[in-house]
Design a protein around this motif. Structure first.
Motif, short mmCIF file in Angstrom:
data_model
loop_
_atom_site.label_atom_id
_atom_site.label_comp_id
_atom_site.label_asym_id
_atom_site.label_seq_id
_atom_site.Cartn_x
_atom_site.Cartn_y
_atom_site.Cartn_z
N THR A 92 9.20 -1.40 -2.16
CA THR A 92 7.89 -1.20 -1.51
C THR A 92 7.76 0.24 -1.02
O THR A 92 6.75 0.91 -1.27
CB THR A 92 7.73 -2.15 -0.30
OG1 THR A 92 8.00 -3.47 -0.73
CG2 THR A 92 6.36 -2.08 0.31
N ALA A 93 8.82 0.72 -0.33
CA ALA A 93 8.77 2.08 0.22
C ALA A 93 8.64 3.10 -0.92
O ALA A 93 7.83 4.03 -0.85
CB ALA A 93 10.01 2.36 1.05
N ALA A 96 5.14 2.97 -2.55
CA ALA A 96 4.11 3.48 -1.64
C ALA A 96 4.20 5.00 -1.50
O ALA A 96 3.18 5.69 -1.54
CB ALA A 96 4.26 2.82 -0.27
N VAL A 97 5.43 5.51 -1.36
CA VAL A 97 5.59 6.97 -1.19
C VAL A 97 5.17 7.70 -2.46
O VAL A 97 4.45 8.71 -2.41
CB VAL A 97 7.06 7.31 -0.79
CG1 VAL A 97 7.30 8.80 -0.84
CG2 VAL A 97 7.35 6.77 0.61
N TYR A 99 3.05 6.73 -4.69
CA TYR A 99 1.58 6.66 -4.81
C TYR A 99 0.90 7.61 -3.83
O TYR A 99 0.07 8.44 -4.22
CB TYR A 99 1.15 5.22 -4.56
CG TYR A 99 -0.34 5.03 -4.35
CD1 TYR A 99 -1.26 5.32 -5.34
CD2 TYR A 99 -0.84 4.54 -3.13
CE1 TYR A 99 -2.62 5.15 -5.14
CE2 TYR A 99 -2.18 4.34 -2.92
CZ TYR A 99 -3.08 4.65 -3.93
OH TYR A 99 -4.42 4.48 -3.72
N ALA A 100 1.29 7.52 -2.56
CA ALA A 100 0.55 8.26 -1.52
C ALA A 100 0.82 9.75 -1.56
O ALA A 100 -0.09 10.56 -1.34
CB ALA A 100 0.92 7.70 -0.14
N ILE A 101 2.06 10.13 -1.84
CA ILE A 101 2.38 11.57 -1.77
C ILE A 101 2.48 12.19 -3.16
O ILE A 101 2.23 13.38 -3.32
CB ILE A 101 3.67 11.76 -0.94
CG1 ILE A 101 3.42 11.26 0.48
CG2 ILE A 101 4.12 13.22 -0.91
CD1 ILE A 101 4.59 11.31 1.40
N ILE A 104 -1.47 10.46 -5.67
CA ILE A 104 -2.77 10.84 -5.07
C ILE A 104 -2.84 12.37 -5.01
O ILE A 104 -1.93 13.03 -4.52
CB ILE A 104 -2.90 10.24 -3.65
CG1 ILE A 104 -3.05 8.73 -3.71
CG2 ILE A 104 -4.02 10.86 -2.86
CD1 ILE A 104 -4.41 8.21 -4.04
N GLY A 105 -3.89 12.91 -5.49
CA GLY A 105 -4.03 14.36 -5.51
C GLY A 105 -3.59 14.96 -6.85
O GLY A 105 -4.04 16.02 -7.25
N PHE A 109 -8.26 9.44 -8.36
CA PHE A 109 -7.99 8.32 -7.44
C PHE A 109 -7.90 6.98 -8.17
O PHE A 109 -6.98 6.19 -7.93
CB PHE A 109 -9.09 8.26 -6.36
CG PHE A 109 -8.95 7.06 -5.47
CD1 PHE A 109 -8.00 7.05 -4.47
CD2 PHE A 109 -9.75 5.93 -5.65
CE1 PHE A 109 -7.85 5.93 -3.64
CE2 PHE A 109 -9.60 4.81 -4.83
CZ PHE A 109 -8.65 4.82 -3.83
N THR A 113 -4.58 4.70 -8.26
CA THR A 113 -4.64 3.40 -7.60
C THR A 113 -4.33 2.28 -8.59
O THR A 113 -3.60 1.33 -8.28
CB THR A 113 -6.02 3.20 -6.95
OG1 THR A 113 -6.23 4.27 -6.04
CG2 THR A 113 -6.12 1.89 -6.19
N PHE A 116 -0.60 2.20 -9.20
CA PHE A 116 0.15 1.68 -8.04
C PHE A 116 -0.01 0.16 -7.91
O PHE A 116 0.98 -0.58 -7.80
CB PHE A 116 -0.33 2.37 -6.76
CG PHE A 116 0.15 1.72 -5.50
CD1 PHE A 116 1.50 1.75 -5.15
CD2 PHE A 116 -0.73 1.06 -4.65
CE1 PHE A 116 1.95 1.14 -3.98
CE2 PHE A 116 -0.29 0.46 -3.48
CZ PHE A 116 1.06 0.50 -3.16
N VAL A 117 -1.26 -0.30 -7.93
CA VAL A 117 -1.51 -1.74 -7.72
C VAL A 117 -0.89 -2.55 -8.86
O VAL A 117 -0.24 -3.59 -8.64
CB VAL A 117 -3.02 -2.02 -7.59
CG1 VAL A 117 -3.30 -3.52 -7.48
CG2 VAL A 117 -3.59 -1.31 -6.38
N LEU A 166 -13.26 10.02 -1.40
CA LEU A 166 -11.91 9.53 -1.73
C LEU A 166 -11.00 10.70 -2.09
O LEU A 166 -11.47 11.76 -2.52
CB LEU A 166 -11.98 8.55 -2.90
CG LEU A 166 -12.73 7.25 -2.60
CD1 LEU A 166 -12.85 6.41 -3.85
CD2 LEU A 166 -12.03 6.47 -1.51
N PRO A 167 -9.67 10.49 -1.94
CA PRO A 167 -8.76 11.61 -2.26
C PRO A 167 -8.77 11.94 -3.76
O PRO A 167 -8.98 11.08 -4.56
CB PRO A 167 -7.40 11.10 -1.82
CG PRO A 167 -7.52 9.65 -1.63
CD PRO A 167 -8.94 9.34 -1.38
#
Lengths: 167, 507
Positions: A92-93, A96-97, A99-101, A104-105, A109, A113, A116-117, A166-167
């Motif tokens: 999970t960590a 999530a990391v 995807y988010a860091i 994204i960017g 988006f 997303t 990730f999903v 959105l990012p």
């Protein structure tokens, strides 16, 4: 790991953090050239907080020790980070990391997303064992549908309905 | 009478189809968020804040209040059916709710929980209308000295009451929150502190990314780390959702007492709904004629827990609106949301927006009505919600965490802050550090810092006014007493006369 061990490690980290904050406040610019009141220097509260954290760290270290007779309390022997699933937590960590860091960017988006999903849903609902290809295809299809719905659904909902960028 | 007329007028303002529609979906979403273990009210309100940026202030605040009320109530669903509280606020609910569900009385338990929540919120609303205006008026006399002690009081009491094992961990969490608030440009001389040359840190750490991380991402990690519960599916043929009036009348004293306890717990800074529920539950057990039934499926225990936690919602708004000091974690987000929508909570609220307290109270009434309607009619639908697997739910929650964090100021840096707070928050939770004092520290850091230095400047460096002004002196006595009572020897000495009196009475 027991809570007492975890508390001792944390006490060391907090002591260092507290002392660093104390030093940071002490060495902070005192703005004498602006003739401010000496009691309103910007480093005052950081110094106090650093000192208090260092004191709490010492008390935490002390509370994690057995008493004079060598007895330990239930709180000290309570398990720390046990009873859950390490593999699920790490996955999970990591997802999530990334995807988010990471994604994204770097990707648009919706693409990030979706990836990730889809990955999250597929990994955590994957039916293990050989010869279960029907169930595995069903899982992949469900994850695919969820990924597409969430990626495009959130983009539509936030950008067009709630007017959020959105990012 | 004026307060009642104002409340009536505010209710009239909310009776438009558009506002009622928004209240309905927000309450329903709140109940769903609250009922899913791993999603809390604070997280729901934080994520919902991001959806309200483009809405007008009345609609936005109504939506957030409905989400808050709905989520706190929604937690009872999984507490009753799964024995896992949907939010920490419903931990006490599961003690009697789950045994009732196991005995096939889940519907009645949910009906009682719904009615208890509604009555608890209503008691809290009455207290909000009565207490908030005089408190705001009294706070107009607060100066830097009093505000400094108010901030210290909030951190100490929150740290003490929310800590799971030892108050020391609550204090540490509070200090860590205050330290986070020291990052960035300070409020008196605009000097940038602890930015380490990173321009993104010049403005400091924003509350919303920190809270979404500590309550959103950390909860996703906790939910994936933990194992799920077993759904209670037994059904008794005589089960019904609508509570009997006789049962409500029999527990009228419990309901009123729990409502008052919940409201006062809500007023204490940073002490949330879970403490309200536990305090009400303990008081009910102590005075009940059927105390032996508590924990085995007692209607009274269930009512006390649910009335207590729901009354905290209006209670926590009292200091949030009048002092800008949150009574719970969710109300901390609400304060941030109020600022975003151009409303400045604090002692001046009664001068700048005298109708605001009536408006908030009316919003709470509307939210309670929708909660009652959904709670009593959609029992079966909520059972289905609890069957959604985490593998599908949690990625959606995390995507919302990312969007919500970014939407505030369109900075990728905020997403990094959210992730960092989530990872650190998870470890701290596992080590039994409460999150509420940490959040309170972040929100009160600037107030504490500015008040101390401004007070010292006013007194020319003299510390005496911090101890001799009447309100300051009261704060000092309460703070020192509450810290000293943590020392076993002091506690034994302080409680010795009470124990002596107790022994004398028993003899």
């Amino acid at each position: 790991m027991r809570m007492a061990q975890a508390d001792r490690v944390t006490a060391v980290v907090l002591l260092m953090l507290g002392l660093a904050m104390l030093a940071g406040g002490w060495t902070m610019e005192r703005l004498e050239f602006r003739r401010i009141h000496p009691a309103s220097i910007p480093g005052l509260v950081p110094m106090i907080l650093g000192g208090l954290l260092a004191l709490c760290a010492v008390l935490l270290w002390h509370s994690a020790r057995p008493d004079a007779a060598g007895r330990t309390t239930a709180r000290q022997t309570a398990p720390f980070l046990t009873g859950g699933s390490w593999s699920r937590l790490a996955l999970t960590a990591a997802l999530a990391v990334v995807y988010a860091i990471g994604l994204i960017g770097w990707l648009p988006f919706t693409a990030a997303t979706f990836a990730f999903v889809f990955a999250f849903a597929a990994v955590f609902s994957w039916p293990g064992g050989a010869g279960r290809w029907r169930a595995q295809i069903k899982t992949l299809l469900s994850a695919l549908v969820l990924g597409v719905c969430v990626a495009f659904g959130t983009a539509l909902l936030f950008e067009h309905l709630f007017l959020v960028r959105l990012p | 009478m004026t307060a009642l007329a104002d409340l009536w007028g505010a209710l009239g303002l909310l009776m438009t189809p558009s506002l009622l529609f928004n209240a309905a979906w927000a309450t329903l979403l709140g109940i769903i968020v609250g009922s899913l273990p791993g999603l809390t009210a604070t997280m729901g309100v934080a994520l919902m804040t991001t959806l309200t940026y483009s809405l007008d202030s009345t609609t936005a605040i109504l939506v957030l209040i409905c989400m808050y009320v709905g989520a706190i109530y929604g937690g009872s669903r999984s507490a009753i059916l799964l024995n896992i509280p949907g939010t920490p606020a419903s931990a006490a609910t599961s003690l009697d709710g789950y045994p009732l569900a196991k005995a096939g009385r889940a519907g009645y338990a949910m009906g009682l929980a719904t009615t208890g929540s509604a009555l608890g919120t209503l008691v809290g609303i009455v207290m909000l209308v009565l207490i908030a205006p005089p408190l705001a008026e009294a706070a107009l006399n607060f100066g830097s000295f009093e505000f400094f002690w108010l901030a210290v009081f909030g951190i100490i009491i929150s740290g003490q009451l929310t800590a799971d094992t030892t108050p020391l961990k609550g204090y540490i969490a509070g200090i860590l929150g205050l330290m986070v608030a020291m990052i960035g440009s300070e409020g008196i001389h605009a000097h940038v502190r602890f930015a380490f040359g990173v321009p993104d840190l010049y403005a400091g750490i924003a509350l919303i990314p920190a809270m979404v991380g500590a309550f959103g991402f950390a909860e996703v990690l906790t939910a994936m780390w933990n194992r799920g519960g077993e759904l209670a599916t037994t059904k008794d043929k005589s089960d019904r959702t609508l509570p009997r009036l006789l049962d409500l009348w029999r527990y009228k004293v419990t309901i009123i007492r729990s409502g008052i306890i919940g409201t006062f717990v809500g007023i204490i800074p940073g002490v949330g709904e879970d403490i309200g529920a536990w305090a009400s539950y303990a008081a009910a057990r102590k005075t009940s004629k059927e105390a032996d039934q508590f924990g085995k499926g007692s209607y009274e225990g269930l009512m006390a827990a649910e009335t207590g936690n729901s009354a905290v919602v209006p209670g926590s708004l009292i200091p949030a609106i009048t002092l800008a000091v949150p009574g719970s974690s969710s109300s901390a987000v609400l304060i941030a949301a109020l600022f975003i929508h151009g409303i400045r909570p604090g002692p001046l609220i009664m001068i700048e927006q005298p109708q605001f307290i009536s408006l908030i109270s009316a919003m709470l009434i509307v939210a309670t009505l929708f909660m009652l309607i959904f709670g009593l009619t959609l029992t079966r639908a909520f059972v289905q919600v609890l069957r959604v697997p985490y593998a599908y739910l949690m990625p959606v929650v995390f995507v919302l965490c990312v969007i919500g964090t970014f939407a505030l100021s369109q900075r990728m840096f905020d997403i990094t802050v959210m992730v960092a707070f989530g990872l650190v928050g998870f470890v701290l939770r596992q080590m039994k550090y409460p999150m509420a004092p940490l959040v309170l520290g972040i929100i009160l850091g600037a107030l504490l810092d500015k008040s101390l230095r401004r007070g010292l400047t006013l007194s020319d460096g003299d510390l005496m006014p911090f101890f001799t002004r009447p309100v300051s002196a009261v704060f000092v006595v309460v703070i020192v007493t509450s810290i000293l009572l943590n020392i076993p020897a002091v506690r034994r000495a302080a409680l010795a006369p009470l124990r002596y009196l107790g022994r004398k009475r028993d003899a």
